[in-house]
Design a protein around this motif. Structure first.
Motif, PDB file in Angstrom:
ATOM      1  N   SER B  53     -48.540  -0.992 -31.938  1.00 56.55           N
ATOM      2  CA  SER B  53     -49.874  -1.196 -30.635  1.00 56.55           C
ATOM      3  C   SER B  53     -50.903  -1.643 -30.980  1.00 56.55           C
ATOM      4  O   SER B  53     -50.913  -2.415 -32.598  1.00 56.55           O
ATOM      5  N   TYR B  54     -51.516  -2.086 -30.888  1.00 56.84           N
ATOM      6  CA  TYR B  54     -53.529  -2.907 -30.727  1.00 56.84           C
ATOM      7  C   TYR B  54     -53.960  -1.797 -31.755  1.00 56.84           C
ATOM      8  O   TYR B  54     -54.068  -2.038 -32.698  1.00 56.84           O
ATOM      9  N   PHE B  55     -54.351   0.072 -31.677  1.00 58.46           N
ATOM     10  CA  PHE B  55     -54.693   0.012 -32.462  1.00 58.46           C
ATOM     11  C   PHE B  55     -53.569   0.292 -33.398  1.00 58.46           C
ATOM     12  O   PHE B  55     -54.229   0.679 -35.110  1.00 58.46           O
ATOM     13  N   GLY B  56     -52.292   0.788 -33.804  1.00 51.60           N
ATOM     14  CA  GLY B  56     -51.395   0.889 -34.889  1.00 51.60           C
ATOM     15  C   GLY B  56     -52.086  -0.366 -35.757  1.00 51.60           C
ATOM     16  O   GLY B  56     -51.813  -0.128 -37.064  1.00 51.60           O
ATOM     17  N   PHE B  57     -51.538  -1.218 -35.081  1.00 50.23           N
ATOM     18  CA  PHE B  57     -51.059  -2.686 -36.135  1.00 50.23           C
ATOM     19  C   PHE B  57     -52.986  -2.716 -37.090  1.00 50.23           C
ATOM     20  O   PHE B  57     -53.335  -2.697 -37.339  1.00 50.23           O
ATOM     21  N   ASN B  58     -54.290  -2.567 -35.896  1.00 52.42           N
ATOM     22  CA  ASN B  58     -55.554  -2.534 -36.222  1.00 52.42           C
ATOM     23  C   ASN B  58     -55.694  -1.281 -37.720  1.00 52.42           C
ATOM     24  O   ASN B  58     -56.312  -2.016 -39.149  1.00 52.42           O
ATOM     25  N   LEU B  59     -55.331  -0.032 -37.510  1.00 48.35           N
ATOM     26  CA  LEU B  59     -54.987   0.972 -38.290  1.00 48.35           C
ATOM     27  C   LEU B  59     -54.593   0.188 -39.905  1.00 48.35           C
ATOM     28  O   LEU B  59     -54.830   0.194 -40.954  1.00 48.35           O
ATOM     29  N   MET B  60     -52.757  -0.273 -39.808  1.00 50.48           N
ATOM     30  CA  MET B  60     -52.512  -0.663 -40.944  1.00 50.48           C
ATOM     31  C   MET B  60     -52.524  -1.693 -41.354  1.00 50.48           C
ATOM     32  O   MET B  60     -51.492  -1.605 -42.920  1.00 50.48           O
ATOM     33  N   SER B 173     -60.417  -8.845 -27.786  1.00 50.28           N
ATOM     34  CA  SER B 173     -59.226  -8.518 -26.417  1.00 50.28           C
ATOM     35  C   SER B 173     -57.199  -8.914 -26.673  1.00 50.28           C
ATOM     36  O   SER B 173     -57.181  -9.668 -27.627  1.00 50.28           O
ATOM     37  N   LEU B 174     -56.749  -8.401 -26.548  1.00 48.75           N
ATOM     38  CA  LEU B 174     -54.842  -8.564 -26.581  1.00 48.75           C
ATOM     39  C   LEU B 174     -54.408  -7.989 -27.962  1.00 48.75           C
ATOM     40  O   LEU B 174     -53.615  -7.031 -28.573  1.00 48.75           O
ATOM     41  N   VAL B 175     -55.496  -9.380 -28.809  1.00 50.79           N
ATOM     42  CA  VAL B 175     -54.532  -9.394 -30.792  1.00 50.79           C
ATOM     43  C   VAL B 175     -55.494  -8.540 -31.290  1.00 50.79           C
ATOM     44  O   VAL B 175     -56.484  -8.332 -31.192  1.00 50.79           O
ATOM     45  N   PRO B 176     -55.085  -7.829 -31.916  1.00 42.32           N
ATOM     46  CA  PRO B 176     -56.003  -7.240 -33.048  1.00 42.32           C
ATOM     47  C   PRO B 176     -56.523  -8.112 -34.424  1.00 42.32           C
ATOM     48  O   PRO B 176     -55.973  -9.064 -34.364  1.00 42.32           O
ATOM     49  N   LEU B 177     -58.300  -7.710 -34.327  1.00 40.47           N
ATOM     50  CA  LEU B 177     -58.244  -8.453 -36.092  1.00 40.47           C
ATOM     51  C   LEU B 177     -57.961  -8.928 -36.688  1.00 40.47           C
ATOM     52  O   LEU B 177     -57.591 -10.633 -37.040  1.00 40.47           O
ATOM     53  N   PRO B 178     -57.328  -7.709 -37.356  1.00 41.44           N
ATOM     54  CA  PRO B 178     -56.603  -8.089 -38.483  1.00 41.44           C
ATOM     55  C   PRO B 178     -55.513  -9.850 -38.565  1.00 41.44           C
ATOM     56  O   PRO B 178     -55.688 -10.450 -39.300  1.00 41.44           O
ATOM     57  N   ILE B 179     -54.053  -9.859 -37.262  1.00 39.82           N
ATOM     58  CA  ILE B 179     -54.072 -10.522 -36.526  1.00 39.82           C
ATOM     59  C   ILE B 179     -54.683 -11.834 -36.203  1.00 39.82           C
ATOM     60  O   ILE B 179     -53.837 -12.720 -37.373  1.00 39.82           O
TER      61      ILE B 179
END
Lengths: 483, 329
Positions: B53-60, B173-179
């Motif tokens: 998820s957005y939040f999950g990816f941000n964290l991982m 919005s939509l895509v997490p910053l790391p990606i």
């Protein structure tokens, strides 16, 4: 007159690659350059292309003497060279490789321009080729790489192309593409440009050159219009001008038939039934142009001594004397004694350890026998001159239990004095029953052999007995066009 | 190189298909990084669907971008057939500068970082001119960077500059910053190294240096340029790392050396021959970042065993990569 060389000299250590060579190439002619291994052809080309600075002599391009000649300068003056060893970057695409030789291929859309440049030239020289400009060179078969390399040499951006040096340009091409290339060379020359064609295929040179330069031992042995030569006269000029006396035949120990068979080997690509046979006490020569499968066969024999291998039969312990001593021969951090003892550790062992005393004793014996010039065998091997390092490698092999000694062109860059000493030792050891397989690129050395096998394209093409062996025959077989 | 030399001048050589049988394996290899990333993601999704998820990816992927940047730095060095064993300590050193001088005395901080890039370039020149093995030089430098980092920050602390923190806090919005950042880095570096005309020269300097020199290019220049780029991306790596952790520690970059090398190789690069892929390296670094910690946590592997498990994953992935390369040769 595009390029003119006066009295060019080049030395590599003790080896005199060029000894006062005069050479020129005029507009509108194709100069054929022939000679045996080490005749100095490649050195001459490198000097002309600016890749090597000569030790002496003058180079003039269109009458102007060049003081600071370099590859870049040569390129500016319209002289290009296709070097014998492939000089493409395997990790880049065909177009990117074209870019490397053209500094002006930059900025916007350089990739498209580079691709078009090389593709157009490939189309022109090799119509019907199937090489994509975007193909990665590593993925191309060797023949296609050579096509790219040749085509690249003829591409033009800002600098002119007036003289192209082709060093064995057809060595990896099939008959069809080779004839396409040679036809292009004729068109190129007819346009008032110039070409230097180096080839070991004498027929190719005789058919396409206007003038032929024959080199031998770093000198120009003959120059004349192509009509003045034919195959036989070329071979004769390439060979010795003066006959050198063969060393007298030694009292040949036991009769040939009664000697034990030591090695029987057949090159993997042989095809017919020819094979290499070496008996006890024989010195067997492996001849032919360099890189035609001699080293491969020696290595196959070497590995067959420990592990069964198809097509190779070995019946005694084997030792190898490497030709490239820096990379395959010496242990640069070890002493001379240690370098000799490494092949005989079993003999030098005292319990689990190497006995320094036996090692020093072995080294001392061989220092005397082979005359290694050093005050102290405990010194680092690099303290020795090249010739003495090579003697150390011979001592390593001869001091071991090996009954078969393989020699991979071991005399490269060794001075004459050392050579003569080693030849004597080899004959002496052969009389004591040792077998030698000796690959050499120097035809003179073959005179020490009882029998010579000539290699071409990874096959044995001739088996010459000592009595029949002449320089002409060896050259004739190495250069034979029959394929 | 050996292949060319071994291939004796055979007239038969040119026959056969235009592309060797190796081209197929090359395609497999090109997709291997993506495949391994997909596998790791699939395993995570299986173990913990909510992580995708957005939040999950941000964290991982929180710590992925510094690893990506360090991997790109390593990739530039590997392009020139060298290896940089000092990138981890260097990232740590940059982190310490970022958390202290760059915050307290910005001009001094900026000058130090520029000087560090200059030192990297000088190392490239030294390695080329003296013909030194880069492994030895950079191993030595790793202790220098480590020592400098400890001198600057004897105990953990410092503070990231506010402007850096605000960049890291940006949430598209939509895509997490790391990606977003990973895609941007991959695009820029791919263009620079694979598409520009000098990029071809840089890669050529790894593929066949002799040919390049013969064509009149300066190998000193290419080496210096590659090392300077490595230093530049090392600086970026250290700065982004501090933007996430907010404070520094002299050992903060430890582990980055191995991760960066593994990322390049996993991404389809080779240690020699100038064969590298920026996109592959970014994907490889992301894979390493995901496999390094989130995956293991979801697998309920106790922290004591995570480092060992990390090593095991590395061995498995690189072994798969080696198998594909062998088929290619």
């Amino acid at each position: 007159m595009i390029v003119k060389l006066d009295g060019a000299e080049k030395h590599f250590g003790a080896v005199r690659a060029l000894e006062g060579v005069d050479f020129f190439a005029s507009a509108g002619e194709c100069v054929g350059l022939v000679g045996h291994n080490g005749a100095g052809k490649s050195t001459l080309m490198q000097v002309l292309a600016g890749a090597l600075a000569p030790d002496g002599g003058r180079i003039a391009v269109r009458g102007a003497i060049q003081e600071r000649y370099s590859v870049t300068r040569a390129q500016k003056l319209g002289i290009r060279c296709v070097f014998q060893e492939l000089s493409l970057c395997p990790n880049l695409s065909v177009a990117e490789n074209a870019r490397i030789n053209h500094p002006s291929l930059r900025g916007m859309a350089w990739r498209r321009r580079a691709a078009r440049l090389i593709a157009e030239k490939l189309d022109e020289i090799f119509p019907g080729h199937d090489i994509a400009a975007s193909a990665i060179v590593r993925d191309l078969a060797i023949g296609r790489r050579q096509m790219v390399e040749v085509a690249r040499a003829f591409t033009i951006t800002q600098d002119p192309v007036d003289l192209v040096i082709l060093d064995e340009p057809t060595s990896s091409l099939d008959t069809h593409t080779a004839s396409q290339l040679l036809a292009f060379v004729r068109r190129f020359v007819a346009d008032g440009k110039s070409c230097i064609l180096i080839s070991h295929l004498l027929g190719e040179v005789l058919k396409n050159a206007d003038r032929i330069v024959v080199m031998r031992d770093g000198k120009v042995a003959a120059v004349d219009a192509v009509s003045a030569f034919d195959r036989d006269s070329l071979v004769a000029v390439m060979g010795a001008a003066e006959r050198r006396a063969k060393p007298a035949v030694e009292g040949a120990g036991p009769a040939q038939e009664s000697r034990a068979l030591r090695v029987r080997a057949r090159p993997t690509q042989q095809g017919d039934g020819a094979e290499l046979v070496a008996n006890e006490g024989e010195i067997v020569g492996l001849a032919g142009l360099s890189g035609h499968g001699q080293t491969d066969l020696l290595l196959a024999i070497f590995s067959a001594a420990n592990r069964r291998k198809a097509g190779v039969e070995v019946s005694a312990p084997v030792a190898l004397v490497a030709g490239d001593r820096q990379s395959d021969g010496i242990f640069p951090l070890w002493s001379i004694s240690e370098n000799i003892g490494i092949r005989s550790l079993e003999k030098l062992r005292n319990g689990l350890l190497i006995s320094p005393r036996s090692e020093a004793e072995l080294a001392r014996v061989w220092q005397q026998r082979i005359n290694i010039r050093t005050p102290d065998m405990g010194q680092n091997i690099l303290s020795l001159s090249g010739g003495n390092q090579q003697k150390t490698l011979f001592a390593r092999a001869l001091g071991s239990d090996a009954r078969i000694v393989l020699m991979d062109d071991p005399m490269r860059g060794v001075d004459v004095g050392t050579k003569l000493e080693v030849y004597d030792l080899l004959r002496q050891e052969a009389r004591n029953g040792r077998t030698f397989l000796w690959y050499t690129t120097e035809i003179d050395e073959l005179n020490n052999c009882d029998r010579v096998y000539v290699f071409r394209n990874n096959r044995i093409v001739a088996n010459l007995d000592r009595r029949d062996m002449t320089e002409e025959k060896v050259i004739q077989s190495s250069f034979s066009d029959a394929n | 190189m050996q292949i060319e030399m071994a291939a004796a001048p055979l007239r038969e050589g040119a026959r056969g298909s235009a592309l060797g049988a190796t081209a197929g394996a090359r395609v497999v290899r090109a997709w291997l990084p993506a495949l391994s990333l997909g596998l790791v993601l699939a395993a995570i999704a299986y173990l913990n669907p909510r992580a995708i998820s957005y939040f999950g990816f941000n964290l991982m992927l929180n710590l992925a971008i510094p690893i990506v940047l360090a991997t790109i730095a390593q990739m530039f060095v590997i392009t020139g057939n060298e290896l940089d064993l000092s990138i981890g300590p260097f990232v740590g050193f940059v982190g310490c500068v970022t958390a202290t001088w760059l915050n307290d005395a910005p001009w001094l901080g900026v000058a130090t970082l520029i000087g560090a890039v200059g030192l990297y370039a000088a190392l490239g020149a030294l390695i080329f001119l003296r013909n030194l093995p880069s492994i030895v030089v950079t191993l030595g430098m790793s202790f220098v960077w480590q020592g400098l980092a400890i001198l600057m920050l004897p105990k953990p602390g410092g503070r990231a500059p506010d402007w850096l923190l605000s960049i890291a806090a940006f949430k598209p919005s939509l895509v997490p910053l790391p990606i977003v950042a990973a895609v941007a880095i991959a695009t820029i570096v791919h263009f620079g190294l694979m598409r520009t005309s000098y990029g071809a020269i840089l890669r050529g300097s790894g593929g066949n240096p002799a040919a390049l020199a013969r064509a009149g290019w300066s190998l000193l220049k290419t080496k210096v340029f590659l090392f300077a780029l490595a230093g530049f991306f090392g600086v970026l790596s250290g700065m982004t790392l501090i933007s996430i952790t907010t404070s520094a520690d002299a050992n903060i970059g430890s582990g980055y050396t191995l991760l960066s090398i593994a990322g390049v190789i996993l991404g389809g690069g080779e240690f020699v021959g100038g064969r590298v892929s920026p996109i592959g390296a970014v994907v490889g670094a992301l894979t390493m970042a995901l496999a390094a910690s989130p995956l293991l946590t979801f697998m309920h592997i106790p922290p004591d065993w995570q480092v060992a498990a990390n090593g095991a994953i590395l061995i498995i992935v690189l072994a798969a990569r080696a198998l594909v390369s062998r088929r290619e040769n």
